[in-house]
Design an enzyme around this catalytic site. Sequence first.
Site, short mmCIF file in Angstrom:
data_model
loop_
_atom_site.label_atom_id
_atom_site.label_comp_id
_atom_site.label_asym_id
_atom_site.label_seq_id
_atom_site.Cartn_x
_atom_site.Cartn_y
_atom_site.Cartn_z
N ASP A 45 35.86 5.37 26.10
CA ASP A 45 34.72 5.49 27.02
C ASP A 45 34.14 6.91 26.90
OD1 ASP A 45 32.91 5.48 29.06
OD2 ASP A 45 34.30 4.82 30.62
N ASN A 101 23.49 -7.98 24.90
CA ASN A 101 24.21 -9.23 25.15
C ASN A 101 23.89 -9.79 26.53
OD1 ASN A 101 27.08 -10.39 23.61
ND2 ASN A 101 25.86 -8.81 22.59
N ASP A 249 28.95 -12.67 11.15
CA ASP A 249 29.79 -13.53 11.98
C ASP A 249 29.59 -15.00 11.61
OD1 ASP A 249 31.50 -13.83 14.39
OD2 ASP A 249 29.74 -14.84 15.23
N LYS A 252 30.38 -19.71 8.20
CA LYS A 252 30.68 -21.12 7.96
C LYS A 252 29.89 -22.01 8.91
CE LYS A 252 35.07 -23.70 7.78
NZ LYS A 252 36.53 -23.48 8.01
N GLU A 277 32.45 -13.90 7.76
CA GLU A 277 33.65 -14.51 8.32
C GLU A 277 33.63 -16.00 8.03
OE1 GLU A 277 35.56 -15.51 12.67
OE2 GLU A 277 33.42 -15.60 12.26
N ASP A 349 40.61 -11.99 16.56
CA ASP A 349 40.68 -13.43 16.82
C ASP A 349 42.08 -14.01 16.60
OD1 ASP A 349 37.98 -13.64 17.50
OD2 ASP A 349 37.39 -13.80 15.40
N ARG A 400 43.08 -7.39 22.36
CA ARG A 400 41.98 -6.43 22.46
C ARG A 400 42.26 -5.40 23.55
NH1 ARG A 400 37.36 -11.27 22.34
NH2 ARG A 400 37.96 -12.08 20.31
C1 NOJ Z 1 33.93 -15.22 15.27
C2 NOJ Z 1 34.19 -13.95 15.97
O1 NOJ Z 1 35.03 -13.16 15.22
C3 NOJ Z 1 34.72 -14.35 17.30
O2 NOJ Z 1 35.33 -13.30 17.96
C4 NOJ Z 1 33.54 -14.89 18.03
O3 NOJ Z 1 33.90 -15.32 19.31
C5 NOJ Z 1 32.97 -16.08 17.28
N1 NOJ Z 1 32.84 -15.82 15.88
C6 NOJ Z 1 31.62 -16.44 17.81
O4 NOJ Z 1 30.70 -15.42 17.55
#
Ligand code: NOJ
Length: 712
Positions: A45, A101, A249, A252, A277, A349, A400
């Site tokens: 922070d 966001n 992100d 796929k 990803e 994740d 996290r």
């Molecule tokens: C993959 C991201 O790494 C994950 O954290 C996220 O919630 C989803 N995509 C949706 O954006």
Amino acid sequence: MRKAATCFRVFSILISIHLTFFCSVQAADFKREVIYQIMTDRFFDGSTANNNPSQSSGLYDSTKTNWRLYWGGDLAGIQQKMSYLAGLGVTAVWISPPVDNLNTNIPDGQGNPTASYHGYQGRDFKKVEEHFGDTSNTWTDFDNLVTAAHQNGIKVIVDFAPNHSTQDNAGEYGALYDNGSFVGNYTNDANGYFHHNGNISDWNDRYQLQYYALFDLADLNQESATIDGYLKNAVQQFQQHGVDGFRIDAIKHANWGWEYSFANSIYTYGDSFLFGEWYQGNSSDPLYHDSYKFANKSGISMLDFPLNTAIRDVFGSNTNFSEIDGVISQEAGNFTWKEDLVTFIDNHDMTRFLTLNNNNNRLHEALAFTLTSRGIPCIYYGTEQYLHNDTNGGGDPYNRPMMPGFSTTTTAYKLIGQLSTLRHNNPAIPYGSMGQRWISSDVYIFERKFFGSVALIAVNKNETSSYSISGLNTSLPVGSYSDYLNGLLGGSSISVNTGSGGNNPVTTFTLPAHTVAVWQFTEGAAAPEVGSIGPTSGQAGVQVTIAGRNFGSSAGSVKFGTTTATINSWTSTKIVCTTPSVTNGGYNVTVTNSSSQVSNGIQYTVLTAKLIPVTFTVNNATSTQTGDYIFLTGSTVELGNWSTTWDGAVGPMLPPNYPNWFLTASVPAGQTIQFKFIKIAANGSVTWEAGNNHQYTVPTSGTGYVNVNWQY
Ligand code: NOJ
Ligand code: NOJ
């Protein structure tokens, strides 16, 4: 001169103070980098002024007990820790999505408030989130971060999520804004900016993956010219603010064919590195083939999930080293630019490594492996502080936690620094081949080799047993080698004796329990050696970075096939040139130094023109059985140059309304293309549709549609 002129042209719309650093960083080759993944909210922070902004008040938890609210980390915080990061040896930071966001709280199943602290629910891709920057959503803190990073030799990678906006059934219902102006939302979508197909349920269905929603996230329709333009503009704005690369992100889940044009639009605008990803377990995933076809053709590299699985299995769950060895050889056969795959132990994740196996030796071994093996290593924040929280099994959101501190004396901190230096100095690590030299269930000795430069890495993961290593051969030249890590993980020296054919025998030695040793050699002067090209495809005019060594300090030439390219800058390790105007297709690119020595060749695809996403539909393509697919093939490299193979043609197409098939393909702007549809049967046999070729003139901007009937 030429480089300065190009930079000026590209960035002329920017205020002049930015020019000094925007052009100083060459982003296209990331193989020498070590990436550090930061979830901005959970790092540091740096400014309390943005902790509870008025437009989204109540989403901050100063007590840090609700793991799904903002905890205060921000861009200023990352900036303030820049010397910590530089000391760690990381040379690029990947930050969680910094865009504006969701502003509202969405209660979870138990009625507790949740917020989009992770950044994956973007509402305005052209503004900076108020919890991360300032409360007016300006770019100031973002720009300050980029400047500080570049001053410390650290590149900035932005996580960009083109698949979706915010949740489609709560909160702001997907509402999307363009620099503050409302564009549209999911509930009132007359313009078709979103797909309305419900959530993905079959995770192996190509159509669902791309056209259904990922966990209720409003699924953007990239075929819409408005959405296509919006996303391409937004990412360009980040390029204008000095970003060196993008982690894309959920590749796929967005439109695969569209993503080729997305990548091309980034590279046409400026130098960058892209990796996406593509979540998968290992090579038995039914879409593994689709994943490497995509990586080989789209211009977007990937996070190496199959290797991640193997690393976690071997170091976390103690499976045999053959699992890692198998993935490395399989991927070597599948991925054209395998050294661009981004490798990792854990991320936001999945459970942290120490949750999986609370053993620092194993963490060090996994880190050392990742930092020295094939691919670009990425380290999840806090790993160097042994951070983990095992609540409820330690998955999201407990993977996290806030950074626990910033010690610069941990073994992991030192290890990362030393191996980052090695990656920078010995070209075998970023560019070399990777081969197994000695393997058992507990011991893996592998060699990286780039021309005469070599690194030999030995890992013993057994906690208590040492192993006697006899019969080991190496390409290291004859001599005695001390451990590059100076015994940090228990290694000592070896002697290499005379042998033949790149097999010099190593005197039998003992590899103690839980040890990693690194022995290495960097060759002296030699002919030019090319290790990297980026991007891997582009039309005439797109800038290309070629990296390697021994190019010499005075410029020679670069040839695409037999055509000489214009050189924009030249150093002994990095050349920037311009894609020449040659016939579209695959080219071997070579470097000739000023004394006429010619390098090895590296593969590059010259595109016909910049890419436009066009959605092709062919109706009434019947008589397909399970495992048979319709593909598109046609007259340019983008359409496979009439290829009839699974990897060469465009597809497979999608049949949600069988026997009609469709897919989006990125095709050359303004060109008149010839094409046909083919059936590739499960057994590989090919059936062409009859009649003349179809013909279509691709629009010069926006998106396009083709709708034809299969010709019998
Ligand atoms: C993959 C991201 O790494 C994950 O954290 C996220 O919630 C989803 N995509 C949706 O954006
Ligand atoms: C060969 C195919 O048989 C034909 O149908 C197609 O039109 C041509 N390739 C492309 O010119």
